[in-house]
Write an enzyme that holds these catalytic residues in place. Structure first.
Site, PDB file in Angstrom:
ATOM      1  N   GLU A 256       0.836  -1.224  -0.032  1.00  9.34           N
ATOM      2  CA  GLU A 256      -0.076  -0.042   0.136  1.00  9.34           C
ATOM      3  C   GLU A 256       0.931   1.277   0.014  1.00  9.34           C
ATOM      4  O   GLU A 256       1.992   1.199   0.587  1.00  9.34           O
ATOM      5  CB  GLU A 256      -0.938   0.143   1.362  1.00  9.34           C
ATOM      6  CG  GLU A 256      -1.965  -0.840   1.553  1.00  9.34           C
ATOM      7  CD  GLU A 256      -2.758  -0.556   2.526  1.00  9.34           C
ATOM      8  OE1 GLU A 256      -2.071  -0.320   3.718  1.00  9.34           O
ATOM      9  OE2 GLU A 256      -4.083  -0.894   2.660  1.00  9.34           O
ATOM     10  N   LYS A 258       2.196   4.604   1.653  1.00 16.87           N
ATOM     11  CA  LYS A 258       2.422   4.923   2.731  1.00 16.87           C
ATOM     12  C   LYS A 258       2.164   6.584   2.823  1.00 16.87           C
ATOM     13  O   LYS A 258       2.733   7.382   2.373  1.00 16.87           O
ATOM     14  CB  LYS A 258       3.798   4.765   3.430  1.00 16.87           C
ATOM     15  CG  LYS A 258       3.989   5.248   4.994  1.00 16.87           C
ATOM     16  CD  LYS A 258       5.458   4.725   5.388  1.00 16.87           C
ATOM     17  CE  LYS A 258       5.468   5.058   6.974  1.00 16.87           C
ATOM     18  NZ  LYS A 258       5.313   6.346   7.350  1.00 16.87           N
ATOM     19  N   ARG A 263      -2.285   9.357  11.963  1.00 14.10           N
ATOM     20  CA  ARG A 263      -3.310   8.102  12.299  1.00 14.10           C
ATOM     21  C   ARG A 263      -4.422   8.326  12.995  1.00 14.10           C
ATOM     22  O   ARG A 263      -4.598   9.359  13.987  1.00 14.10           O
ATOM     23  CB  ARG A 263      -2.394   7.206  13.374  1.00 14.10           C
ATOM     24  CG  ARG A 263      -3.069   5.808  13.188  1.00 14.10           C
ATOM     25  CD  ARG A 263      -2.764   5.109  12.211  1.00 14.10           C
ATOM     26  NE  ARG A 263      -2.933   3.706  11.985  1.00 14.10           N
ATOM     27  CZ  ARG A 263      -2.029   2.627  12.335  1.00 14.10           C
ATOM     28  NH1 ARG A 263      -0.900   2.971  12.894  1.00 14.10           N
ATOM     29  NH2 ARG A 263      -2.656   1.395  12.311  1.00 14.10           N
ATOM     30  N   ARG A 287      -3.501   8.720  17.411  1.00 18.94           N
ATOM     31  CA  ARG A 287      -2.709   7.414  17.647  1.00 18.94           C
ATOM     32  C   ARG A 287      -2.732   7.137  19.184  1.00 18.94           C
ATOM     33  O   ARG A 287      -2.508   5.950  19.614  1.00 18.94           O
ATOM     34  CB  ARG A 287      -1.538   7.546  17.000  1.00 18.94           C
ATOM     35  CG  ARG A 287      -0.265   6.584  17.316  1.00 18.94           C
ATOM     36  CD  ARG A 287       0.966   7.118  16.489  1.00 18.94           C
ATOM     37  NE  ARG A 287       1.994   6.393  16.871  1.00 18.94           N
ATOM     38  CZ  ARG A 287       2.829   6.022  16.039  1.00 18.94           C
ATOM     39  NH1 ARG A 287       2.759   6.320  14.742  1.00 18.94           N
ATOM     40  NH2 ARG A 287       3.778   5.273  16.434  1.00 18.94           N
ATOM     41  N   GLU A 316      -5.466   7.242   7.953  1.00 17.54           N
ATOM     42  CA  GLU A 316      -4.501   8.267   8.169  1.00 17.54           C
ATOM     43  C   GLU A 316      -5.283   9.495   7.717  1.00 17.54           C
ATOM     44  O   GLU A 316      -6.182   9.569   6.806  1.00 17.54           O
ATOM     45  CB  GLU A 316      -3.130   7.881   7.129  1.00 17.54           C
ATOM     46  CG  GLU A 316      -2.126   8.878   7.487  1.00 17.54           C
ATOM     47  CD  GLU A 316      -1.341   8.262   8.623  1.00 17.54           C
ATOM     48  OE1 GLU A 316      -1.430   7.263   9.349  1.00 17.54           O
ATOM     49  OE2 GLU A 316      -0.130   9.033   8.649  1.00 17.54           O
ATOM     50  N   PHE A 356      -7.069   2.401   5.638  1.00 17.05           N
ATOM     51  CA  PHE A 356      -6.490   0.942   5.068  1.00 17.05           C
ATOM     52  C   PHE A 356      -6.920  -0.206   6.025  1.00 17.05           C
ATOM     53  O   PHE A 356      -6.304  -1.131   5.541  1.00 17.05           O
ATOM     54  CB  PHE A 356      -4.862   1.404   5.157  1.00 17.05           C
ATOM     55  CG  PHE A 356      -4.369   2.013   6.355  1.00 17.05           C
ATOM     56  CD1 PHE A 356      -4.305   1.396   7.552  1.00 17.05           C
ATOM     57  CD2 PHE A 356      -3.967   3.334   6.328  1.00 17.05           C
ATOM     58  CE1 PHE A 356      -3.570   1.911   9.010  1.00 17.05           C
ATOM     59  CE2 PHE A 356      -3.355   3.752   7.327  1.00 17.05           C
ATOM     60  CZ  PHE A 356      -3.072   3.171   8.493  1.00 17.05           C
ATOM     61  N   ARG A 431       3.914  -3.438  18.047  1.00 21.36           N
ATOM     62  CA  ARG A 431       4.776  -3.314  16.975  1.00 21.36           C
ATOM     63  C   ARG A 431       5.467  -4.520  16.290  1.00 21.36           C
ATOM     64  O   ARG A 431       6.344  -4.895  17.019  1.00 21.36           O
ATOM     65  CB  ARG A 431       5.741  -2.347  17.218  1.00 21.36           C
ATOM     66  CG  ARG A 431       6.506  -1.577  15.968  1.00 21.36           C
ATOM     67  CD  ARG A 431       7.754  -0.744  16.564  1.00 21.36           C
ATOM     68  NE  ARG A 431       7.277   0.420  16.964  1.00 21.36           N
ATOM     69  CZ  ARG A 431       6.788   1.570  16.403  1.00 21.36           C
ATOM     70  NH1 ARG A 431       6.637   1.316  15.231  1.00 21.36           N
ATOM     71  NH2 ARG A 431       6.299   2.601  16.992  1.00 21.36           N
ATOM     72  N   LYS A 437       7.362  -1.011   7.183  1.00 16.56           N
ATOM     73  CA  LYS A 437       7.340   0.181   6.418  1.00 16.56           C
ATOM     74  C   LYS A 437       8.682   0.198   5.574  1.00 16.56           C
ATOM     75  O   LYS A 437       9.750  -0.218   6.176  1.00 16.56           O
ATOM     76  CB  LYS A 437       7.415   1.755   7.381  1.00 16.56           C
ATOM     77  CG  LYS A 437       8.197   1.722   8.559  1.00 16.56           C
ATOM     78  CD  LYS A 437       7.894   2.671   9.383  1.00 16.56           C
ATOM     79  CE  LYS A 437       8.754   2.456  10.760  1.00 16.56           C
ATOM     80  NZ  LYS A 437       8.561   3.543  11.464  1.00 16.56           N
TER      81      LYS A 437
HETATM   82  P1  AMP Z   1       5.813   5.654  11.212  1.00 14.01           P
HETATM   83  O1  AMP Z   1       5.186   6.559  11.752  1.00 14.01           O
HETATM   84  O2  AMP Z   1       7.068   5.970  10.332  1.00 14.01           O
HETATM   85  O3  AMP Z   1       6.226   4.545  12.187  1.00 14.01           O
HETATM   86  O4  AMP Z   1       5.276   4.809  10.137  1.00 14.01           O
HETATM   87  C1  AMP Z   1       4.115   3.960  10.596  1.00 14.01           C
HETATM   88  C2  AMP Z   1       2.804   4.882  10.430  1.00 14.01           C
HETATM   89  O5  AMP Z   1       2.481   5.070   9.018  1.00 14.01           O
HETATM   90  C3  AMP Z   1       1.215   4.274  10.799  1.00 14.01           C
HETATM   91  O6  AMP Z   1       1.381   4.585  12.529  1.00 14.01           O
HETATM   92  C4  AMP Z   1       0.395   5.132  10.071  1.00 14.01           C
HETATM   93  O7  AMP Z   1       0.114   6.022  10.476  1.00 14.01           O
HETATM   94  C5  AMP Z   1       1.243   5.639   8.774  1.00 14.01           C
HETATM   95  N1  AMP Z   1       0.622   4.823   7.663  1.00 14.01           N
HETATM   96  C6  AMP Z   1       0.484   5.580   6.253  1.00 14.01           C
HETATM   97  N2  AMP Z   1       0.018   4.906   5.707  1.00 14.01           N
HETATM   98  C7  AMP Z   1      -0.391   3.625   6.010  1.00 14.01           C
HETATM   99  C8  AMP Z   1      -0.777   2.343   5.386  1.00 14.01           C
HETATM  100  N3  AMP Z   1      -1.104   2.318   4.196  1.00 14.01           N
HETATM  101  N4  AMP Z   1      -0.845   1.348   6.389  1.00 14.01           N
HETATM  102  C9  AMP Z   1      -0.374   1.477   7.452  1.00 14.01           C
HETATM  103  N5  AMP Z   1       0.016   2.569   8.222  1.00 14.01           N
HETATM  104  C10 AMP Z   1       0.533   3.699   7.328  1.00 14.01           C
END
Ligand code: AMP
Length: 567
Positions: A256, A258, A263, A287, A316, A356, A431, A437
């Site tokens: 998907e 990102k 969140r 979040r 998101e 998502f 987690r 990611k």
């Molecule tokens: P990070 O904040 O860098 O740890 O990345 C994870 C976060 O990306 C998640 O907590 C979501 O808020 C965001 N996110 C954006 N797009 C997506 C997606 N398609 N699926 C899951 N999380 C996503």
């Protein structure tokens, strides 16, 4: 349970250092908590309210010191308390050192129970009731009321009671008890499997409720606990990972975009979330499980326009420019924090929802369903009216296809991609390794194009795949072929750029005089006999032409070796 008994046990827990001993003591505490079990299960880990409840006491140190000073008597003022806390480093120690309870005339605020010399039989449940009243005060004069309630409580405590009350209200419990210890202790105390307790905590976010259900209804009760619309659960979190990690671990990856936003968990019930209270249909949580409904009216409007049955969605919130392209996520955060003039903020920065995941749809909890099934339910729930918000989810087992999705995501101005196990359940607040990611490329390499291949079909007139090479002492050594990350437009430009340097052709293969330098991303450098260099790039991606570089400025094989060693 009397606060004195709780405090005595908290003291013994604090004295332990081994995890197993802590769990054993917490187990005893929960077993002895009686009707106050829900409160005790929270207080022991320093929580005044359940994790899903964003109610706050809003007591700062200054207010707490004033309440302590007042309970300590005429000779003590807030500055004295503050100075002593600065000296000792623990508000609990300072609170425990005073002789409270002498301020009888004013103690009626403490719940009206008889106040004698020092402590009375203050219970944990009474403290809870007082703290709830305290949290509920608002408006002018609320600071005075809060201070009075707190003073009343301190005035009914002594020694360790005062110690742990002070630490609790300032969120400084620090007796070494975290979520895990309470989970293990509930399992131990009420003889239920720890996994069942863990899951029940995940879906309810209420350690108190879980402890009570475990005690009264055992395993079956825990298993019957489900999601509730209006009660947020922790967001499932992602780890950094690579396409290699994903495809090594699972046969296929769900891919998907990102989105670079914040969140949000959407709770919707067309009959009102709290039907008895004639409540709103939609609540949005951040979040951290804070209620962010008010600052995001356009998301509420969108949700109410699209959904028509109860649902909990995960997604998101992104900020978008007038042309629909994404704006940096700081813009979104500004909207999340906005308390006043929301209408004005809405004019300045427009936000949209990207969905998502779907945790609950129309009476069904979906946490244990595979991701792809949840995504189908999400699509159903959003319907045509909400289609714009639905994330595109592609299941792929081919790195090239994944790289192409990533290139699209980046082209559209997004952060990159998420890789998810298509079979995975939704694990709130964890987690895990089921969502990755994609890690950005480590360091890019500037490599010389030494060959190419003509494309096929629609792209037969264009060079499609490019051999890339690192500089060596006496020439160039190939490291791989790059074919991804290039748009049709770019292919045309590259063909034009490279054609003058063609040395010869053999079928589709084209030999190219080293002249053009590409910036190339990759996931890993592997030792490999395939190419002349002895190394090969895994998942090389075209990032751009380094028009400013000649082949002599390209990266050397030595640098490639060094990077390979550092991996
Ligand atoms: P990070 O904040 O860098 O740890 O990345 C994870 C976060 O990306 C998640 O907590 C979501 O808020 C965001 N996110 C954006 N797009 C997506 C997606 N398609 N699926 C899951 N999380 C996503």
């Amino acid at each position: 349970m009397e606060l004195a008994a709780f405090a005595e046990r908290a003291r013994t827990i604090e004295a332990e250092s081994a995890d197993t001993d802590i769990v054993e003591r917490v187990t005893d505490l929960l077993g002895a908590a009686g009707p106050d079990l829900p409160v005790v299960a929270r207080y022991v880990q320093g929580r005044v309210f359940p994790a899903h409840d964003s109610t706050k006491l809003d007591i700062g140190p200054a207010l707490c010191y004033e309440a302590i000073a007042k309970a300590a008597g005429r000779n003590v003022d807030a500055d004295d308390v503050e100075a002593r806390v600065a000296e000792v480093g623990d508000v609990g120690e300072v609170a425990a050192s005073y002789d409270f309870g002498g301020q009888q005339g004013l103690a009626a605020f403490g719940g009206g129970a008889g106040v004698g010399e020092g402590t009375d039989d203050l219970t944990v449940a009474q403290v809870d009731a007082e703290l709830r009243d305290l949290a509920a005060t608002e408006g002018s004069g609320s600071t005075d009321t809060k201070r009075d309630i707190l003073f009343g409580l301190f005035n009914r405590t002594e020694g360790d009671e005062s110690r742990y009350l002070a630490r609790l209200v300032l969120s400084e419990m620090r007796i070494g008890v975290g979520d895990g210890a309470v989970r293990d202790a509930v399992a131990e105390a009420f003889d239920v499997p720890v996994e069942a307790v863990e899951r029940a905590i995940q879906v309810t976010n209420d350690h108190g409720e879980v402890a009570v259900v475990a005690r009264e209804e055992g395993l079956a009760g825990l298993e019957s606990l489900g999601l509730e619309i209006g009660r947020p659960v922790g967001a499932m979190l992602a780890q950094a990972g690579t396409v290699t990690d994903a495809l090594d671990e699972w046969d296929e990856a769900a891919v998907e975009w990102k989105f670079d936003g914040a969140r949000v968990q959407v709770h919707y019930d067309p009959d009102g979330i709290d039907q008895e209270a004639d409540d709103a249909e939609t609540t949005l949580f951040s979040r951290n499980m804070e209620d962010v409904t008010d600052p995001l009216p356009e998301i509420v409007e969108f949700v109410e326009g699209a959904l028509d049955s109860p649902a909990i969605l995960d997604g998101e919130v992104v900020a978008v420019a007038d042309d629909g392209s994404p704006l940096p996520f700081q813009e979104v955060l500004r909207r999340f924090r906005r308390k006043h003039d929301v209408a004005k903020a809405r004019e300045d920065v427009l936000v949209e929802f990207r969905a998502f995941d779907c945790l609950h749809a129309d009476g069904d909890d979906l946490l244990d369903e595979p991701l792809t099934a949840r995504h189908d339910r999400l699509a159903d729930a959003l319907g045509d009216a909400g289609e714009a918000a639905l994330s595109d989810l592609a299941v792929a087992d081919d790195p090239e296809a994944i790289a192409a999705i990533e290139a699209d995501a980046l082209d559209a101005g997004h952060e990159g991609i998420m890789l998810k196990n298509p079979e995975s359940a939704y694990t709130p607040g964890r987690r895990g390794k089921q969502w990755l990611k994609r890690k950005p490329d480590v360091e890019t390499l500037d490599l010389v194009v030494t060959g190419a291949e003509w494309g096929e079909g629609r792209r037969a007139e264009l060079l499609g795949t490019f051999e890339i090479a690192a500089r060596t002492d006496d020439g160039f050594a190939a490291l791989g072929k790059v074919a991804t990350g290039i748009t049709d437009e770019e292919l045309a430009e590259l063909t034009e750029l490279l054609e003058p340097h063609v040395l010869g052709e053999d079928g589709a293969d084209v030999d190219i005089d080293p002249a053009v330098v590409f910036e190339v991303g990759y996931e890993e450098i592997q030792a490999s006999p395939t190419y002349g260099a002895g190394y090969a790039l895994r998942f090389p991606r075209f990032l751009g032409v380094r028009a400013d570089k000649d082949p002599t400025d390209a990266d050397s094989l030595e640098r490639v070796e060094r990077l390979a060693d550092q991996q």
